[in-house]
Enzyme design. Sequence first.
Site, PDB file in Angstrom:
ATOM      1  N   GLY A 136     -12.778  15.543  -3.207  1.00  0.00           N
ATOM      2  CA  GLY A 136     -14.206  15.792  -3.081  1.00  0.00           C
ATOM      3  C   GLY A 136     -14.650  17.026  -3.826  1.00  0.00           C
ATOM      4  CD  GLU A 192     -16.051   3.234   4.483  1.00  0.00           C
ATOM      5  OE1 GLU A 192     -16.869   2.339   4.812  1.00  0.00           O
ATOM      6  OE2 GLU A 192     -16.319   4.172   3.717  1.00  0.00           O
ATOM      7  CG  ASP A 203      -8.204   7.914   0.358  1.00  0.00           C
ATOM      8  OD1 ASP A 203      -9.105   7.565  -0.427  1.00  0.00           O
ATOM      9  OD2 ASP A 203      -8.023   9.099   0.699  1.00  0.00           O
ATOM     10  CE  LYS A 207      -8.579  10.935  -1.824  1.00  0.00           C
ATOM     11  NZ  LYS A 207      -9.267  11.342  -0.578  1.00  0.00           N
TER      12      LYS A 207
END
Length: 430
Positions: A136, A192, A203, A207
């Site tokens: 982010g 989600e 996820d 990364k």
Amino acid sequence: MMRTRPLKVALLGCGVVGSEVARIMTTHADDLTARIGAPVELAGVAVRRPDRVREGIDPALITTDATALVKRGDIDVVVEVIGGIEPARSLIITAFEHGASVVSANKALLAQDGAALHAAAGEHGKDLYYEAAVAGAIPLIRPLRESLAGDKINRVMGIVNGTTNFILDKMDSTGAGYQEALDEATALGYAEADPTADVEGFDAAAKAAILAGIAFHTRVRLDDVYREGMTEVTAADFASAKEMGCTIKLLAICERAADGGSVTARVHPAMIPLSHPLASVRGAYNAVFVESDAAGQLMFYGPGAGGSPTASAVLGDLVAVCRNRLSGTTGPGESAYAALPVSPMGDVVTRYHISLDVADKPGVLAQVATVFAEHGVSIDTVRQQGKDGEASLVVVTHRASDAALTGTVEALRKLDTVRGVASIMRVEGE
């Protein structure tokens, strides 16, 4: 001297992140112009649902033909925030072929096909930037591939998924069970409707592949990353962690072997001491701990997801890429010269916390200790509690390989006095 002709930007995707990118480009237009040295103009926005109202975006910019948009030839930078493998991959390659540089937030694509994307960018002399793909708003990619380019990075360990950190933090602080904490994360919008990508570690694994590749100058793909989710973590695990002065986090860990000849990348829940900086990362925040030869220990901390934080990282890349366009240069591309082999999980050496359900009778501890010794796994501490013929035996090991520990557990399951293996968790950060 300020250039008056604007740099044209095509935006692929206008969801939570894309809409924020468009908003910031509009509201901060003067500042962006001053920082870049030329105006930036949103030249088109590709979406799947054109009838949706998008406040602040000229409807004339909306198109459903993303391919035509990136083929225009007058586009300087394509910002890709649609996610997924296709059509994102084809659109990015097409953008390079038609003269545009690319800013992407697509972790899954970069983890799977990063080498091909970098090759295409290099072939056409264009930039590929992706700060927003990992953490982010936290500046992490650029420090790793630029600020620490002259250093030797040995380990990157971090919390890179806000949803899982929120759930584990809630379990730790309130004693809630996994499902209860997940339900709260969903209600608050952190998880989600289908949380699989987060809670099963997909996820974070994507990364980790990106971080390992940059840190160790080696191509690391998603398939190279060991992945273990956190759905089996229980309140009892947190109670055990607290007894050890630890908490539990879902960690992405990328490290260089002690001899420097290989690397590993993995994602799994782990106990970490409360004294470690990562233990204090609460809620949906992210943090990444970097260890290098010269710089020592560094930690990067901040919001790791959400529209505004991710858009901040996208805009930072956009400014850098636009500056490169004006100067006729490109930024750093892929650095994979080291080409180190990626070792399997079985070679990873760490400590372990094993909880066993055993018969409460004499000689059980001696049997268990013998199995550990036969597999070359040294025991650090043992704690046993028994009642009504049943007992719980908690063993904490010294550092051992994953392969050795796996063999130990298989042998323990064959003992008549071992009723079951309640939990196995790695202990990191020591």
